[in-house]
Design an enzyme around this catalytic site. Structure first.
Site, PDB file in Angstrom:
ATOM      1  N   GLY A  31     -68.558 -13.398 -24.897  1.00 15.41           N
ATOM      2  CA  GLY A  31     -67.907 -13.361 -23.583  1.00 15.41           C
ATOM      3  C   GLY A  31     -68.909 -12.935 -22.534  1.00 15.41           C
ATOM      4  O   GLY A  31     -70.045 -12.559 -22.853  1.00 15.41           O
ATOM      5  N   SER A  35     -67.209  -8.085 -20.083  1.00 11.12           N
ATOM      6  CA  SER A  35     -65.884  -8.558 -20.516  1.00 11.12           C
ATOM      7  C   SER A  35     -65.222  -7.553 -21.465  1.00 11.12           C
ATOM      8  O   SER A  35     -64.002  -7.573 -21.637  1.00 11.12           O
ATOM      9  CB  SER A  35     -65.983  -9.931 -21.186  1.00 11.12           C
ATOM     10  OG  SER A  35     -66.795  -9.862 -22.349  1.00 11.12           O
ATOM     11  N   GLY A  36     -66.036  -6.690 -22.096  1.00  6.96           N
ATOM     12  CA  GLY A  36     -65.490  -5.676 -22.990  1.00  6.96           C
ATOM     13  C   GLY A  36     -65.926  -5.823 -24.439  1.00  6.96           C
ATOM     14  O   GLY A  36     -65.415  -5.121 -25.316  1.00  6.96           O
ATOM     15  N   LYS A  37     -66.874  -6.707 -24.702  1.00 10.21           N
ATOM     16  CA  LYS A  37     -67.316  -6.964 -26.080  1.00 10.21           C
ATOM     17  C   LYS A  37     -67.766  -5.699 -26.801  1.00 10.21           C
ATOM     18  O   LYS A  37     -67.288  -5.387 -27.890  1.00 10.21           O
ATOM     19  CB  LYS A  37     -68.478  -7.973 -26.098  1.00 10.21           C
ATOM     20  CG  LYS A  37     -68.174  -9.330 -25.521  1.00 10.21           C
ATOM     21  CD  LYS A  37     -69.379 -10.246 -25.538  1.00 10.21           C
ATOM     22  CE  LYS A  37     -70.564  -9.718 -24.745  1.00 10.21           C
ATOM     23  NZ  LYS A  37     -70.306  -9.485 -23.322  1.00 10.21           N
ATOM     24  N   SER A 105     -73.978 -14.519 -26.018  1.00  4.81           N
ATOM     25  CA  SER A 105     -74.186 -15.793 -26.721  1.00  4.81           C
ATOM     26  C   SER A 105     -73.577 -16.953 -25.933  1.00  4.81           C
ATOM     27  O   SER A 105     -72.588 -17.536 -26.351  1.00  4.81           O
ATOM     28  CB  SER A 105     -73.653 -15.744 -28.158  1.00  4.81           C
ATOM     29  OG  SER A 105     -72.380 -15.169 -28.262  1.00  4.81           O
TER      30      SER A 105
END
Length: 198
Positions: A31, A35-37, A105
């Protein structure tokens, strides 16, 4: 390409899994930046370890302090970054560990290559799309990167000057503009339990 090398096999993944009564998988969190990954991966890693599930988090920034410190952010370097992480995640999964990768990614072909690497090794690969709209992640901007990208200080920044190719069919799709970290963790845990990975 290295020559004069020979693969030395020993215990198969199936034998290892039977002996230690654990499964190995890769959860690939992708993400936009902010985004919070990493936040979700940290919380999930803690939860799994508390439940007695062997888990290890491979984080985009952390990896660039060591293994990938020689790589920049050009498309070629990003490709190599993800190629290396795919191989490392596969090793962790093969060792019957839950590998949690949190990497932007941005290119679909790189994530597809990571999946194929796992498929070829008969190891589960679960793509988790940590989705948040650009306007939301720009407001969060905990590292000030979007601001610098908008000012032209940072080049090749995903979502601003470089593309992000969203997953077409992720196994898990999270919406971090609507779900809390705890809710996201529970969505992933429920999926893993339903598929009997944990």
């Amino acid at each position: 390409m290295a020559t004069n090398i020979t693969w030395h096999g020993n215990i198969t993944h199936e034998e290892r899994a039977t002996l230690i009564k654990k499964n190995g998988i890769t959860l690939w969190l992708t993400g936009l930046s902010a985004s919070g990954k990493s936040t979700i991966a940290c919380a999930l890693e803690t939860y799994l370890l508390q439940q007695g599930v062997q888990a290890y988090r491979l984080d985009g920034d952390n990896i660039r302090f060591g293994l990938n410190k020689d790589l920049g952010f050009s498309e070629k370097d990003r490709n190599e970054n993800i190629r290396r992480i795919s191989e490392v995640a596969k090793l962790f999964a093969d060792s019957c560990t839950v590998a949690l990768t949190s990497f932007i990614s941005p290119y679909r072909k790189d994530r597809d290559a990571a999946r194929k690497l796992h498929d070829d090794a008969k190891l589960p690969f679960i793509e988790v799309f940590v989705d948040a709209p650009l306007e939301v992640v720009e407001k969060r901007d905990p590292k000030g990167l979007y601001k610098k990208a908008r000012e032209g200080i940072i080049k090749n920044f995903t979502g601003i000057s470089d593309p992000y190719e969203a997953p077409l069919k992720p196994e898990i799709h999270l919406h971090t503009d609507k779900q809390t970290v705890e809710e996201c963790v529970q969505v992933i845990v429920k999926y893993l339990q339903e598929k009997k990975f944990i």
